[in-house]
Design a protein around this motif. Structure first.
Motif: not given
Length: 663
Positions: A30, A41, A45-47, A98-100, A130, A132-133
């Motif tokens: 993502y 993050p 979670i990894t941005w 979840h996304t992450a 999202s 935040g993710e």
């Protein structure tokens, strides 16, 4: 995390991998379009920036790449008189995790949304994202492989959220930023990602408000370029009814002058839930005036909160007394799992999922006429069972254990949708002049994988259970194998084969019956009957079984195979190796890679060879890389031995390739 390249496969540097701080678990990918949020993050979670993504730098690419090609499929004569061919189609927007933190290759739990009613789907959207993710999601490989095996394309998601949900207009501007030549680098990047990962396109949902006409024009040009580039790569683009051509966000609930250019620039459009009967009628008419198919419009049907109890004006979309108006998109059908209480079992999930897709009758040949218009009552089912060899062990892609030849090869729960078999599309058509037995996937025992087919009832007449719509060529050398068992009572079993389809929708299939033996509970356990088809020639159009018993009986089907005689095992993979390791409190995690076997391969299976020579199943994948967590020494061993085998469409396994990891 360090990176190195082993042949063409990105690999974790062994020195970096030795650090306990390294998380080797690969996750579904993502990204943000380019700029990242301010701050830090959250845990896990990894941005990442899509602009900065490069396939050669992606150490998880091999774990996230789908391998199964998109199968062709056909539509048999519908099993009821309400389902239609050539009209409305069905899309599903599904959040599998979840996304992450969504594992790339399944996980050690059976509690999973193991979607299997592919027969009614025309498009799957891997939904999520999202503020935040991350906003751009690539589907993980197991979902794509399972969908492709059943002829269903899968789209990743580009989600630009409303400002109320943390959306920021700079992300929209990042997405549609042009380069010095006036082109859109991120359109090219989206096509590159889909091609590298092996999925089928993008669902673009721009809901961040505050834009102007210039931004709307840039977004329209972006969508057109994305479609143009994607078409050259065989991809498809679906647009969500949110942003209008003037750059503002105003959900129309219709195809109209404010969004028609986006529809024309894409392959299809999801019509927001604000639709009405009048707006859908007008939308379908406008689509046709634009020279497009009205069924390229998906009317949103929100089932996230109430599932089959959702209030839907079905006649506005798929009326029973006239042509369907448009297609529809089911938003969040994973409700069938989510509404069940904690502690839910795979069997409970599939019972709910069958009711959702088939209806309360649990028999698509007997469609319900209540408030829930199940997909089986609306659209004709499709099948991909059109060539030999064909085999199934009724494995749903998750289970409480893993079985091989009727024995437990791993006692751990698991899920991996890419290992799912092609399952019966019509759940469950049973023809009987007497009491109807119950038919279900059962997880208490299996011949192979995690589940088997169980027929359970109080018989007072023969019952024919229809299994597969097929287009299988038959010859004098064709062999059909049934691996089955009686768990209670005595059951006479016949293979049901149809060489032609019914004349009209809803008519019974004209079967011929081939004896397959009489089984009695407690006698021989699993038995494999190898059947010649007694001179039947032509094309098998349908396969099923007819069961005859007196009183209470339980019969279990572990596997069904149709093949030509003289099948051989697949070639072996080569160069199995450990590409990364990391130790922690729960054990040692390993990343494996291998060279693909030449010739056709359904999937690969990884086993650990234990002290004493027995084998334990660790997992399987359609790709050529796999991750295993939390391994520990056993029996005082100084090193662990592993083997990988290729498995073909008949579930025959190749010779192994081996590797050793020293503790």
């Amino acid at each position: 995390m360090g990176a190195a390249v082993v042949t063409a496969l990105p690999s974790v540097d062994a020195r970096a991998a030795a650090s306990p701080s390294v998380d080797l678990q690969p996750y579904a990918s993502y990204w943000y379009p380019d700029s990242l949020p301010s701050g830090t993050p959250g845990p896990g979670i990894t941005w990442r920036s899509l602009k900065e993504w490069r396939a050669e730098d992606d150490v998880d690419l091999a774990f996230n790449t789908a391998s199964v090609p998109l199968a062709r499929r056909f539509a048999p004569v519908p099993v009821n008189r309400t389902a239609r061919r050539g009209q409305a189609r069905i899309q599903a927007l599904v959040s599998f995790e979840h996304t992450a933190g969504n594992p790339s290759q399944g996980a050690a739990t059976a509690d999973y949304y193991a979607l299997s009613h592919w027969a009614y789907l025309d498009e799957l959207v891997f939904w999520g994202g999202s503020a935040g993710e991350g906003l751009i999601l690539a589907p993980n490989a197991p979902v794509v492989d399972a969908a492709h095996r059943n002829g269903v394309p899968v789209l990743g998601t580009v989600f630009l959220p409303p400002t109320a949900w943390g959306g920021d207009l700079r992300w929209t501007r990042d997405l549609v930023r042009r380069d010095a030549l006036g082109q859109f680098p991120l359109a090219a990047k989206l096509v590159e990602v889909a091609t590298a990962y092996g999925f089928d396109g993008w669902f673009v949902n721009a809901e961040t408000d505050g834009g102007d006409a210039a931004l709307g024009a840039d977004m329209l040009a972006f969508v057109r370029e994305l479609k143009r580039r994607g078409a050259a790569a065989g991809l498809r683009i679906t647009w969500y009814d949110a942003m209008a051509v003037d750059g503002s966000v105003g959900w129309q609930g219709a195809l109209n002058g404010r969004n028609q250019d986006f529809f024309r620039g894409a392959d299809a459009m999801f019509v927001d839930f604000r639709w009405s009967p009048a707006s859908l009628r007008a939308s379908g008419e406008l689509a046709e005036r634009l020279g497009r198919d009205r069924y390229e419009l998906w009317a949103g049907v929100d089932v996230e909160a109430h599932g089959w109890d959702s209030s839907v004006d079905w006649d506005a979309i798929v009326p029973r007394d006239r042509a369907h108006v448009v297609s529809y998109g089911l938003y969040r059908p994973e409700w069938t799992r989510g509404h069940l209480p904690e502690g839910r079992t795979p069997g409970q999930f599939h019972a709910a999922d069958d009711r959702f897709w088939t209806g309360r009758s649990l028999d698509p040949s007997q469609p319900d006429t209540d408030g829930w218009r199940a997909p089986a009552t609306v659209v004709a089912d499709r099948s991909t069972v059109d060539r030999l060899p064909f085999a199934t062990s009724f494995n749903t892609g998750h289970g409480l254990r893993w079985y091989e030849r009727g024995r437990v090869a791993s006692g751990a729960e698991w899920n991996h949708l890419g290992l799912q078999d092609r399952l019966p599309g019509r759940r469950w058509v049973v023809r009987s002049a007497g009491r109807r037995p119950a038919v279900s996937f059962d997880f208490d025992d299996a011949w192979r994988g995690g589940s088997s087919l169980l027929v359970d009832g109080d018989f007072d007449a023969p019952a024919t259970v229809e299994l597969y719509a097929t287009r299988l060529p038959l010859s004098p050398s064709t062999v059909v194998e049934l691996t089955h068992r009686a768990d209670e009572g005595a059951v006479t079993v016949e293979l049901a084969v149809a060489l032609r389809e019914p004349t009209r929708p809803g008519d019974p299939v004209p079967y011929t019956y081939v004896p397959a033996g009489r089984l009695r509970a407690g006698r021989a356990g699993w038995t494999t009957a190898s059947l010649r088809l007694n001179g039947l020639a032509g094309t098998a159009r349908s396969l099923g079984v007819r069961l005859t018993a007196k009183g209470r009986a339980r019969w279990r089907l572990g596997a069904l195979a149709v093949r030509e005689s003289g099948a051989t095992a697949p070639a072996a993979p080569a160069r199995l190796r450990v590409t990364g390791s990391a130790s922690g409190a729960e054990g040692t995690s390993l990343r494996f890679a291998w060279r693909r076997a030449p010739g056709p391969v359904r999937h690969y299976e990884l086993h650990r060879v234990l002290p004493g020579g027995s084998r334990r199943f660790l997992g399987g994948t359609c790709g050529n890389a796999f991750f295993v967590p939390a391994l520990k020494p056993e029996g005082g061993e100084r090193s662990a031995r592993f083997e990988i085998r290729a498995v073909d469409e008949l579930y025959s396994a190749s010779a192994p390739a081996f590797t050793v990891h020293s503790w």
